[in-house]
Design an enzyme around this catalytic site. Structure first.
Site, PDB file in Angstrom:
ATOM      1  CB  SER A  15      -6.834   1.454   3.157  1.00 39.60           C
ATOM      2  OG  SER A  15      -6.131   0.228   3.334  1.00 39.60           O
ATOM      3  CE1 TYR A 153       2.827  -9.268   0.220  1.00 37.09           C
ATOM      4  CE2 TYR A 153       4.872  -8.811  -0.938  1.00 37.09           C
ATOM      5  CZ  TYR A 153       3.525  -8.608  -0.782  1.00 37.09           C
ATOM      6  OH  TYR A 153       2.849  -7.750  -1.634  1.00 37.09           O
ATOM      7  CE  LYS A 157       0.827 -10.613  -2.310  1.00 38.55           C
ATOM      8  NZ  LYS A 157      -0.589 -10.289  -2.604  1.00 38.55           N
TER       9      LYS A 157
END
Length: 267
Positions: A15, A153, A157
């Site tokens: 997706s 998160y 990253k």
């Protein structure tokens, strides 16, 4: 053309940006390997590609590091090589630090950081032997600065940049390129699937995502950057300029950004 007849392995391909990359690259006559956890969704993407006969589906759970190492061998065996690896798979977060369980932090780090590292490590030796390869890793603007509710998160990253910057310096003599991509707001399901403190998905779309760039446009810009051998690129609307603002005016930026993404009910 840069991608014609090249074997391109895309993670997170079921997706969003990964799907858009698959559709775009198929139009460019690349040979694709599509990975994500859900085989049925991957098969649906394969059928939408311009050349389904040049697309392989290889389910992969990035949080299962042992499984990543095994599937890496399967991917290499499909065509005897991987020319491009696009590390796109990942999961986001929407929770305060004090409300986030350590299990959720581990899932974020395994999926967003250790999984891509394991897959990359497994493919680099074959690229080095052939003196060619290109590794494209999708980070985030949150990989350059942090915002509330995304501590795990952002940590995952930020760490991607440290790893892939080091890798770039180690492999450039072997003809291997490394590009790190930092998207801002893109209209994907990333906020719907973002993990809350107990690991359940948030289930709602952030306003920024709703108004963001289309995945197709983002994919096109990623491939544009790869063709030009960019080391790092920022993609999005006005929010991409936050990277430069945070460098020039770090204290002011931190004061500004600390209220972002908080609802009136939150402190």
């Amino acid at each position: 053309m840069y991608f014609k007849d090249q074997v391109v392995w895309i993670t997170g391909a079921s997706s969003g940006i990964g799907e858009a990359l698959a559709l775009d690259l198929s139009q460019r006559d690349a040979i694709l390997i599509l990975s994500a956890r859900n085989r049925e969704k991957l098969e649906a993407v394969r059928q939408r590609c311009a050349r389904p006969d040049r697309v392989e589906v290889l389910p992969l759970d990035l949080s299962d590091i042992g499984g990543v190492e095994r599937v890496a061998g399967e991917g290499l065996a499909l065509h005897g090589r991987v020319d491009f690896l696009i590390n796109n798979g990942g999961v986001s977060q929407r929770a305060l630090v004090e409300d986030t369980s350590m299990a959720v932090y581990r899932q974020l780090i395994d999926t967003n950081l250790l999984g891509p590292i394991a897959l990359t490590k497994a493919l680099v030796p074959s690229m080095r032997a052939r003196k060619w390869g290109h590794i494209i890793t999708v980070s985030s603007l949150t990989g350059k600065f942090s915002t509330p509710l995304r501590s795990g998160y952002a940590a995952s990253k930020h760490a991607l940049h440290g790893f892939f910057d080091a890798l770039r310096m180690e492999v450039w003599r072997d003809g291997i390129r490394v590009t790190v991509v930092c998207p801002g707001y893109v209209r994907t399901n990333v906020s719907l699937n973002a993990l809350t403190g107990d690991g359940t998905p948030q289930g709602t779309m952030d306003k920024g995502q709703e108004k963001g760039m289309s995945p197709a446009k983002c994919a096109d810009l990623i491939l544009w950057a790869a063709e030009r051998g960019k080391n790092e690129v920022y993609i999005g609307g006005f929010e991409r300029f936050y990277v430069y603002f945070s460098r020039l005016f770090p204290d002011t930026f931190k004061q500004m950004i600390r209220t972002v993404n908080f609802t009136p009910e939150e402190p």
